[in-house]
Design a protein around this motif. Structure first.
Motif, PDB file in Angstrom:
ATOM      1  N   VAL A 181       0.791  -1.205  -0.136  1.00  0.00           N
ATOM      2  CA  VAL A 181      -0.014   0.082  -0.060  1.00  0.00           C
ATOM      3  C   VAL A 181       0.922   1.425  -0.139  1.00  0.00           C
ATOM      4  CG1 VAL A 181      -1.913  -1.208   1.231  1.00  0.00           C
ATOM      5  CG2 VAL A 181      -0.211   0.059   2.646  1.00  0.00           C
ATOM      6  N   ARG A 182       0.207   2.352  -0.400  1.00  0.00           N
ATOM      7  CA  ARG A 182       0.696   3.615  -0.224  1.00  0.00           C
ATOM      8  C   ARG A 182      -0.014   4.503   0.736  1.00  0.00           C
ATOM      9  NH1 ARG A 182       0.988   4.797  -5.195  1.00  0.00           N
ATOM     10  NH2 ARG A 182       3.336   4.576  -5.490  1.00  0.00           N
ATOM     11  N   LEU A 183       0.574   4.994   1.760  1.00  0.00           N
ATOM     12  CA  LEU A 183      -0.040   5.619   2.921  1.00  0.00           C
ATOM     13  C   LEU A 183       0.266   7.057   2.743  1.00  0.00           C
ATOM     14  CD1 LEU A 183      -1.744   4.840   5.563  1.00  0.00           C
ATOM     15  CD2 LEU A 183       0.620   5.216   6.631  1.00  0.00           C
ATOM     16  N   VAL A 184      -0.624   7.889   2.338  1.00  0.00           N
ATOM     17  CA  VAL A 184      -0.349   9.381   2.640  1.00  0.00           C
ATOM     18  C   VAL A 184      -0.880  10.007   3.796  1.00  0.00           C
ATOM     19  CG1 VAL A 184      -0.787  11.391   1.116  1.00  0.00           C
ATOM     20  CG2 VAL A 184      -1.017   9.139  -0.254  1.00  0.00           C
ATOM     21  N   LEU A 185       0.227  10.796   4.375  1.00  0.00           N
ATOM     22  CA  LEU A 185       0.166  11.636   5.392  1.00  0.00           C
ATOM     23  C   LEU A 185       0.085  12.974   5.382  1.00  0.00           C
ATOM     24  CD1 LEU A 185       2.770   9.498   7.587  1.00  0.00           C
ATOM     25  CD2 LEU A 185       0.271   9.258   7.776  1.00  0.00           C
ATOM     26  N   PRO A 186      -0.512  13.737   6.211  1.00  0.00           N
ATOM     27  CA  PRO A 186      -0.632  15.231   5.887  1.00  0.00           C
ATOM     28  C   PRO A 186       0.848  15.626   5.551  1.00  0.00           C
ATOM     29  CG  PRO A 186      -1.921  14.593   8.124  1.00  0.00           C
ATOM     30  CD  PRO A 186      -1.100  13.377   7.401  1.00  0.00           C
ATOM     31  N   GLY A 187       0.606  16.788   4.679  1.00  0.00           N
ATOM     32  CA  GLY A 187       1.836  17.349   4.120  1.00  0.00           C
ATOM     33  C   GLY A 187       2.361  16.578   3.075  1.00  0.00           C
ATOM     34  N   ASP A 188       1.618  15.556   2.569  1.00  0.00           N
ATOM     35  CA  ASP A 188       1.952  14.846   1.325  1.00  0.00           C
ATOM     36  C   ASP A 188       3.025  13.872   1.537  1.00  0.00           C
ATOM     37  OD1 ASP A 188      -0.261  15.932  -0.267  1.00  0.00           O
ATOM     38  OD2 ASP A 188       0.874  17.277  -0.932  1.00  0.00           O
ATOM     39  N   ARG A 189       3.413  13.750   2.891  1.00  0.00           N
ATOM     40  CA  ARG A 189       4.408  12.633   3.100  1.00  0.00           C
ATOM     41  C   ARG A 189       3.953  11.098   3.033  1.00  0.00           C
ATOM     42  NH1 ARG A 189       6.574  10.014   7.825  1.00  0.00           N
ATOM     43  NH2 ARG A 189       4.770  10.764   9.071  1.00  0.00           N
ATOM     44  N   GLU A 190       4.582  10.422   2.129  1.00  0.00           N
ATOM     45  CA  GLU A 190       4.150   9.074   1.655  1.00  0.00           C
ATOM     46  C   GLU A 190       5.091   7.975   2.312  1.00  0.00           C
ATOM     47  OE1 GLU A 190       4.002   8.811  -2.414  1.00  0.00           O
ATOM     48  OE2 GLU A 190       2.416   9.931  -2.845  1.00  0.00           O
ATOM     49  N   ILE A 191       4.407   6.890   2.515  1.00  0.00           N
ATOM     50  CA  ILE A 191       4.947   5.682   3.102  1.00  0.00           C
ATOM     51  C   ILE A 191       4.647   4.543   2.298  1.00  0.00           C
ATOM     52  CG2 ILE A 191       5.152   4.095   5.103  1.00  0.00           C
ATOM     53  CD1 ILE A 191       4.888   6.319   7.025  1.00  0.00           C
ATOM     54  N   VAL A 192       5.552   3.719   1.853  1.00  0.00           N
ATOM     55  CA  VAL A 192       5.010   2.551   1.048  1.00  0.00           C
ATOM     56  C   VAL A 192       5.677   1.362   1.940  1.00  0.00           C
ATOM     57  CG1 VAL A 192       5.473   1.278  -1.364  1.00  0.00           C
ATOM     58  CG2 VAL A 192       5.139   3.734  -1.194  1.00  0.00           C
ATOM     59  N   GLY A 193       4.534   0.304   1.882  1.00  0.00           N
ATOM     60  CA  GLY A 193       4.954  -1.021   2.422  1.00  0.00           C
ATOM     61  C   GLY A 193       3.839  -2.126   2.256  1.00  0.00           C
ATOM     62  N   THR A 194       3.840  -3.150   3.301  1.00  0.00           N
ATOM     63  CA  THR A 194       2.686  -4.072   3.209  1.00  0.00           C
ATOM     64  C   THR A 194       2.011  -3.874   4.563  1.00  0.00           C
ATOM     65  OG1 THR A 194       4.344  -5.647   2.018  1.00  0.00           O
ATOM     66  CG2 THR A 194       2.523  -6.539   3.227  1.00  0.00           C
ATOM     67  N   ALA A 195       0.808  -3.694   4.364  1.00  0.00           N
ATOM     68  CA  ALA A 195      -0.054  -3.845   5.481  1.00  0.00           C
ATOM     69  C   ALA A 195      -0.107  -5.064   6.199  1.00  0.00           C
ATOM     70  CB  ALA A 195      -1.311  -3.405   4.997  1.00  0.00           C
ATOM     71  N   THR A 196       0.242  -5.169   7.455  1.00  0.00           N
ATOM     72  CA  THR A 196       0.312  -6.359   8.270  1.00  0.00           C
ATOM     73  C   THR A 196      -0.697  -6.592   8.987  1.00  0.00           C
ATOM     74  OG1 THR A 196       2.086  -5.844   9.958  1.00  0.00           O
ATOM     75  CG2 THR A 196       2.910  -6.643   7.966  1.00  0.00           C
ATOM     76  N   GLY A 197      -1.437  -5.419   9.372  1.00  0.00           N
ATOM     77  CA  GLY A 197      -2.390  -5.818  10.447  1.00  0.00           C
ATOM     78  C   GLY A 197      -2.916  -4.624  10.971  1.00  0.00           C
ATOM     79  N   VAL A 198      -4.054  -4.713  12.041  1.00  0.00           N
ATOM     80  CA  VAL A 198      -4.455  -3.605  12.749  1.00  0.00           C
ATOM     81  C   VAL A 198      -4.026  -3.808  14.373  1.00  0.00           C
ATOM     82  CG1 VAL A 198      -6.137  -2.827  11.261  1.00  0.00           C
ATOM     83  CG2 VAL A 198      -6.550  -4.555  12.972  1.00  0.00           C
ATOM     84  N   ASP A 199      -3.577  -2.724  15.107  1.00  0.00           N
ATOM     85  CA  ASP A 199      -3.205  -2.943  16.520  1.00  0.00           C
ATOM     86  C   ASP A 199      -4.516  -2.925  17.168  1.00  0.00           C
ATOM     87  OD1 ASP A 199      -3.797  -0.299  16.643  1.00  0.00           O
ATOM     88  OD2 ASP A 199      -1.586   0.253  17.144  1.00  0.00           O
ATOM     89  N   ALA A 200      -3.994  -2.846  18.649  1.00  0.00           N
ATOM     90  CA  ALA A 200      -5.108  -2.712  19.567  1.00  0.00           C
ATOM     91  C   ALA A 200      -5.975  -1.533  19.745  1.00  0.00           C
ATOM     92  CB  ALA A 200      -4.539  -2.903  20.937  1.00  0.00           C
ATOM     93  N   ALA A 201      -5.571  -0.613  18.819  1.00  0.00           N
ATOM     94  CA  ALA A 201      -6.148   0.617  18.929  1.00  0.00           C
ATOM     95  C   ALA A 201      -6.939   0.976  17.636  1.00  0.00           C
ATOM     96  CB  ALA A 201      -5.345   2.000  19.199  1.00  0.00           C
ATOM     97  N   GLY A 202      -6.824  -0.071  16.811  1.00  0.00           N
ATOM     98  CA  GLY A 202      -7.399  -0.007  15.347  1.00  0.00           C
ATOM     99  C   GLY A 202      -6.571   0.716  14.257  1.00  0.00           C
TER     100      GLY A 202
END
Length: 263
Positions: free
Chosen positions: A216-237
């Motif tokens: 996946v490509r994750l876009v954060l505020p300020g157009d910062r991007e992170i690319v990687g594999t989504a492995t799950g969700v944590d205890a906070a969702g």
């Protein structure tokens, strides 16, 4: 194609053994979420559900507009007392997604998937959006869990090419009373696991997720991007991403966009 509104009396009977103590079906309103949030300031809304098939000012995450012609969408909001437990609020939208896929599967015969954090997909197209909001009400902390399901929208009414409706997917009309009842029953049951058994919720979510396991490509505020594999969700969702060996955890409120790399 349009859909009849749910039968309020029948729906009330169908959810009588759940946590929902009041079901209101209105002809039209701006936002079912906004209605319950506003009322929480002056009354105890825990256990109330508000439903319409004509929502004129629906909202998604980051104040995005969610519009649908009258009679083409089922909009539902449910109020839940959460007290001071804000740590696990991120799970509420995920729980609503799980309730939606179960209800659609049961009543429509379509098996949807979930795109983290708040989209329900059919054939990789968005059929429902979810928005959960927290407010301090007169009776304490309240979460309002809202969902809009495209039920009778026709191809020319779709707001974006990546959307769809249950009517398009099946070619059949949707029984709004049955769909709403199935959703509310499942939501009530899943909320019994929250927040004490998020491990079980996470396991269930992974089994229905169209995000977990994908690059996946994750876009954060300020157009910062992170690319990687989504492995799950944590205890906070929050979504957990393996960015080529570096673990990144992001909450829904911190994410502008999340896209699978093949989207």
């Amino acid at each position: 194609m349009t859909m009849d509104a749910p039968d309020a009396a029948a729906l009330t009977d169908l959810v009588a053994d759940t946590r929902w103590r009041g079901v209101e079906v209105v002809d039209a309103t701006g936002s079912t979420n906004a209605d319950l949030v506003a009322r929480a300031a002056t009354e105890d809304v825990d256990g109330l559900v508000r439903i319409t098939t004509d929502q004129t000012a629906g909202r998604g995450r980051h104040a995005r507009v969610w519009v649908a012609p009258a009679g083409s969408q089922l909009a539902m909001s449910s109020a839940v007392a959460v007290g001071d437990d804000t740590e696990h609020l991120g799970w509420l939208s995920l729980i609503a997604g799980l309730a939606a896929v179960a209800a659609i599967d049961e009543t429509v015969g379509v098996r949807p998937g979930l795109k983290w954090p708040n989209d329900v997909l059919v054939d990789d197209r968005k059929v429902a959006g979810i928005l959960s909001e927290y407010t301090q009400g007169v009776a304490g902390g309240i979460a309002v869990i809202g969902i809009g399901i495209n039920t009778a929208m026709t191809p020319d009414q779709l707001p974006v090419p990546t959307a769809t409706s249950l009517g398009i997917s099946t070619g059949r009309p949707v029984d709004a009373t049955a769909l709403a009842a199935a959703f509310l029953k499942e939501l009530s049951a899943l909320l019994e696991l929250w927040p004490t058994d998020v491990d079980r919720l996470a396991q269930t979510y992974r089994s229905r997720s169209d995000t977990v396991g994908k690059r996946v490509r994750l876009v954060l505020p300020g157009d910062r991007e992170i690319v990687g594999t989504a492995t799950g969700v944590d205890a906070a969702g929050r979504i957990v991403i393996d960015a080529d060996g570096r673990e990144v955890v992001a909450a829904a409120g911190d994410v502008t966009h999340l896209r699978a790399l093949d989207d």
